[in-house]
Design an enzyme around this catalytic site. Sequence first.
Site: not given
Length: 609
Positions: A70, A305, A315
Amino acid sequence: MVSHAKPAATATDTPEKNAASSNFLVQVVEQGLAEGKYASRHWSGKPGPAAQQQAGPLDPAAVRTRFPPEPNGYLHFGHAKSICLNFGLAERFGGACHMRFDDTNPTKEEQEYVDSIIESVKWLGYGWQFQNENNLYFASDYFGFLYAFAEKLIEAGHAYVDEQSADEIRHNRGTLTQPGTNSPWRDRPAVESLDLFRRMKAGEFADGSLVLRLKIDMASGNINLRDPLAYRIRHAHHHRTGDAWCIYPLYDFTHGVSDSLENITHSICTLEFESHRPLYDWLNERLAELGCLNTPLPQQYEFSRLNLTYVVLSKRKLIQLVDEGHVQAWDDPRMPTLVGARRRGYTPAGFRLFAERIGVSRSDSLIDYTVLEDCMREDLNIAAERRIAVLDPIKLVITNYPEGQSETCHAPNHPLKPELGKREVQFSRELWIEREDFAEAPPKGFHRLYPSNKVRLRYGYVIECTGCEKDAAGKVTTVYATYFEDSKSGTPGADTYKVKGNSHWISVGHACAAEVRLYDRLFKRANPGGKLPDTPEGETRDFIDDLNPDSITTIRAQVEGSLGDVTAETVFQFERHGYFVADRFDTKPGNPVFNRTVTLRDSWGKAGQ
């Protein structure tokens, strides 16, 4: 459990060698190829619906993967693992990896992030060119397709326009133990939903007043299948499409369809998307049944992850660090972002080695930060030429060396690469040495300079310390010594002197002053914001409280004169001190600025755990 294990890989391994190591995803791809699972795919050379693809030739790519960030922030270390995995799989199997931006939220996306992401992926050494294809895409490229597909879903009874508020939808979705409640608009006629959807697109309604939902199963044990949202109204300017759209598809609607439009074979994502896979499959299957998508359809696979000690990869937390001024910017060398890593002097080859070393699995594990640092050391040990820097300089005067005279000594540019030759360093009466290399009253085991002791000046002469000079506060300002004229390194007389100590130095008249930034870990604890001891379950520290107050120290050092005009981003090993890079932005001709990338060895051990 923190993983410290290091398989037998080296920084000199090529990507092809590293890719040879097997993991469950390699095995999945190999099995699919052996079965000919994707051999019948057609590809027109650009993304599109089924009719367009089926009119094209067979796909020349054996497999197609994708990296779909994104554009609402900067890439971090976890993205590096995903980049190496997706592009690496495509490289291994003679396929293509697409670069696709998931730009469906115009309120959070900016061209700045697009540019940074593209630059970071290229910096890591990957590209999206395959044969004559330039596989750089944006989800916004498909807004027309996605809208047309949504209309077909409405007409087929698979979607409806809902007038409930966001709070009502959330409440009626149910819980993990309670089924959801059907919307009162769930069974509205398709023709009515289609009319409302078209009017949504025309801009007749306010944000949040209507949504398009997929009609799946409000009683499903998987909450993601309880009539998920497909489109919402958002009157916002998009960084690529401008004001052409006021309705935007959500991630779960966009992602799988985009994969299909691009002929992706293996959609690889992290484990948190495992529960979204049934929705991914349901949507693609319905659209394939309606003749919208090419087959065989892509399949989603999940891997764990990256979890790394001494960093945060959330984030939200990274934004907080920047917004509250705990770091200078997103590219602060202490940040676990790829732009920060690049400025710190971390290398693409080091990241590739790191990705290979930690492997790919479906089991969560915590990787110790030293594994990443060791990968960088291994690569830099091979890549970085050596130079001399005195970080805490004190003057040494060789009292029996002629004033105004200098001579050339020779130092290897790289001890492991003799083909790089040697460089000239000048020896003179006045030298800079490290303050820690002199002790007026030496502790036991100290083998460097102290009165009456002999040491070798590396690449130069053996000297004997004769004393020192102090200022009014008692601080040593100058060290004095005499040299032995027949002891120069590389001459026959050098071997007649047996000394235990060895010091590095720079001629005062031939040195260059430089700003040196000594970076350390941003956090002092291995688990920033972790659980507090002796507290109720779930109570944690504020991760800001775990910031390391000594994560940066800026000093004025003396370096070899040739470094005065160093090119930005050039890396060196400063002998004894570690690996350093010329700052990519602040280094200017005559004013070098160096960032410490990593020390020569781990200095943390178990501290801060």
